[in-house]
Design an enzyme around this catalytic site. Structure first.
Site, short mmCIF file in Angstrom:
data_model
loop_
_atom_site.label_atom_id
_atom_site.label_comp_id
_atom_site.label_asym_id
_atom_site.label_seq_id
_atom_site.Cartn_x
_atom_site.Cartn_y
_atom_site.Cartn_z
N HIS A 125 0.69 -1.61 -0.03
CA HIS A 125 -0.10 0.49 0.49
C HIS A 125 0.93 1.00 0.26
O HIS A 125 2.02 1.45 0.62
CB HIS A 125 -0.65 -0.11 1.26
CG HIS A 125 -2.34 0.64 2.03
ND1 HIS A 125 -1.55 2.43 1.56
CD2 HIS A 125 -3.24 0.48 1.34
CE1 HIS A 125 -2.49 3.03 2.29
NE2 HIS A 125 -3.67 2.41 1.25
N ASP A 202 2.55 -4.45 7.90
CA ASP A 202 1.64 -3.76 7.88
C ASP A 202 0.61 -4.71 8.32
O ASP A 202 0.08 -5.32 7.37
CB ASP A 202 2.03 -3.07 6.52
CG ASP A 202 0.32 -2.11 6.25
OD1 ASP A 202 -0.69 -2.38 7.10
OD2 ASP A 202 0.69 -2.05 4.59
N GLN A 205 -4.88 -5.09 7.29
CA GLN A 205 -5.57 -6.25 6.62
C GLN A 205 -6.18 -7.41 7.60
O GLN A 205 -6.57 -8.38 6.94
CB GLN A 205 -5.25 -5.87 5.27
CG GLN A 205 -5.97 -4.73 4.40
CD GLN A 205 -6.92 -4.57 4.67
OE1 GLN A 205 -8.12 -5.51 5.02
NE2 GLN A 205 -7.09 -3.36 3.60
N LYS A 228 -10.37 -0.08 11.00
CA LYS A 228 -10.96 -1.03 9.65
C LYS A 228 -11.11 -2.44 10.43
O LYS A 228 -11.51 -4.02 10.26
CB LYS A 228 -9.11 -2.00 9.25
CG LYS A 228 -9.29 -0.59 8.03
CD LYS A 228 -7.85 -1.28 7.07
CE LYS A 228 -7.28 -0.03 6.31
NZ LYS A 228 -8.21 0.76 4.90
N CYS A 367 -4.86 2.30 -4.02
CA CYS A 367 -3.89 3.25 -3.11
C CYS A 367 -2.21 2.03 -3.48
O CYS A 367 -1.75 2.27 -1.90
CB CYS A 367 -3.23 3.48 -1.63
SG CYS A 367 -5.43 4.70 -0.86
N1 PMP Z 1 -2.15 -0.91 4.40
C1 PMP Z 1 -2.59 -1.59 4.17
C2 PMP Z 1 -2.72 -2.97 3.10
C3 PMP Z 1 -3.98 -1.17 3.72
O1 PMP Z 1 -5.17 -2.40 3.30
C4 PMP Z 1 -4.51 0.34 4.08
C5 PMP Z 1 -5.37 0.48 4.17
N2 PMP Z 1 -6.23 0.89 2.76
C6 PMP Z 1 -3.81 0.96 5.12
C7 PMP Z 1 -2.12 0.50 5.27
C8 PMP Z 1 -3.36 2.55 5.29
O2 PMP Z 1 -4.73 2.64 6.65
P1 PMP Z 1 -5.03 4.01 6.71
O3 PMP Z 1 -5.82 4.92 5.97
O4 PMP Z 1 -5.67 3.64 8.16
O5 PMP Z 1 -4.33 4.35 7.22
#
Ligand code: PMP
Length: 409
Positions: A125, A202, A205, A228, A367
């Site tokens: 991401h 990270d 998910q 999430k 993203c």
């Molecule tokens: N890493 C992953 C794998 C994600 O799916 C997301 C959210 N789409 C993020 C990071 C970023 O999360 P946040 O927008 O809550 O900071």
């Protein structure tokens, strides 16, 4: 058969009872972007504002003490939820993005030097790419990416080749928000440690969807977001190993992160407060604690089993949709994130027509632009699942896609 009774769980989420576009049942398939909130989480935050609201850590009055206790209790619960005994190892941030930026800004700036190698993967991401790009620019670091194979899994041979180059830092996602791939984190962490690297995971998910035990995984840092996992927006977590956290300089300066301030300077507070400057998201922290209680009451094994069953069902339901191609691994080895292309139809058009039927999906690059580049596609449509989804939701998706194809045929 999954242990989750669909309708019972869905009934605990007020928003799912609300129609969209006047009379359409809401079919929410966008939980990878953000999850819906059960009534228990909403009520915990309302109750805080109605009965307990005060600033924390400072006040010597009844409400301040109650607010502090509730906030710190949420930290303790969240730590236990991810298998961490010492709650001081959890820093409350705003989200995964802030957690990763915190590591780059403090640990990275202090401990990485010109020419050092950072290993990421092609499936990251943007929030696990851009903070390292920014740091690399400042410190002249090198970055290499573990290749993603055509089946959406990481090329482990390539990973081991990169480890041979002795990276200082390895950072990768526990589960891909596009491919649904669940990476073999434990093995990868062990291998990276053997190569002498510090490991960042990270977990945005992962923590919402299956049991994560950091005592078992032993990463150096682990990041995730409350929103999430049925919790509110504005609260996230950064876990770190105590010796690393102690060695890191503070992130932002201000109240709460200091022990003492004079005209000459300041001394920093202990971990985790050293990294929590200013008034935090108190109600959100408490909401996060309520989300942990909620997920524990369902059971993470049940959540995962349910999503596995639905993912399998989705693959079956979508199997004969003309021109549909799902990217990522097969249904038996992935999480409940299903990104696909429909031949000749732009994902934004797909999402728009689905929306007119009350079906919420996401279209775009999610993203993860470099990953889409890797697969030579500008965008995908993504349906993502959570514990409140039902087979009826996936039947509705199928019906909606039939309509999309009818319109564009
Ligand atoms: N890493 C992953 C794998 C994600 O799916 C997301 C959210 N789409 C993020 C990071 C970023 O999360 P946040 O927008 O809550 O900071």
């Amino acid at each position: 058969n999954s242990v989750i009774s669909n309708n019972e769980i869905a009934g605990q989420f007020p928003i799912l009872k609300q129609p969209v576009h006047q009379d359409k049942r809401l079919v929410y398939l966008d939980s990878a972007a953000t999850a819906q909130k059960p009534l228990a989480v909403i009520q915990s935050m309302n109750a805080f504002y109605e009965h307990t609201n005060a600033n924390i850590h400072r006040g010597i009055h009844a409400l301040a003490e109650a607010a502090t206790e509730a906030y710190e209790n949420a930290r303790t619960k969240t730590a236990r939820f991810i298998g961490v005994a010492d709650a001081r190892q959890l820093i409350f941030t705003r989200n995964t993005t802030e957690s990763i930026n915190l590591i780059a800004y403090t640990w990275g700036r202090k401990f990485l030097n010109k020419g050092d190698l950072v290993v990421l993967t092609e499936m990251e991401h943007h929030s696990n790419l851009v903070p390292w790009y920014m740091l690399a620019e400042e410190k002249e670091l090198r970055i290499e990416f573990v290749r993603v194979r055509d089946d959406g899994t990481l090329d482990m041979r390539h990973y081991h080749d990169l480890l041979e180059k002795k990276p200082r830092l390895v950072s990768f996602t526990h589960m891909s928000n596009v491919l649904g791939t669940i990476n073999p984190a434990k093995e990868m962490i062990q291998d990276a440690h053997r190569a002498g690297a510090v490991v960042v995971i990270d977990g945005a998910q992962a923590v919402p969807h299956f049991g994560v035990n950091l005592t078992d995984l032993e990463p150096d840092f682990y990041a995730f977001s409350g929103h999430k996992m049925c919790g509110p927006t504005g609260i996230g977590v950064l876990y770190g190993k105590m010796d690393l956290l102690n060695a890191m300089p503070p992130f932002m300066g201000g109240g709460d992160m200091i022990k003492k301030v004079t005209f000459e300077g300041f001394s920093t507070n202990d971990v985790p407060y050293k990294f929590e400057a200013g008034t935090p998201a108190i109600a959100e922290g408490i909401g996060m604690g309520a989300a942990v209680d909620y997920l524990e009451s369902v059971g993470m094994d049940a959540v995962f089993a349910h999503e596995q069953e639905l993912t399998q069902y989705a693959f079956n339901v979508l199997a004969d949709v003309k021109g549909l191609r799902i990217i990522g691994p097969g249904a038996d080895v992935r999480g409940g994130v299903i990104s696909f292309t429909l031949e000749g139809i732009h994902p934004h058009d797909v999402a728009q027509i689905l929306d007119s039927e009350g079906i919420a999906v996401r279209a775009g690059h999610h993203c993860a632009m470099p990953l889409h580049q890797r697969f030579n596609i500008p965008a995908t449509t993504r349906a993502s699942l959570y514990l409140y989804n039902t087979k009826a939701d996936l039947d509705a998706l199928r019906k909606g896609l039939d309509k999309v194809i009818e319109i564009f045929a």
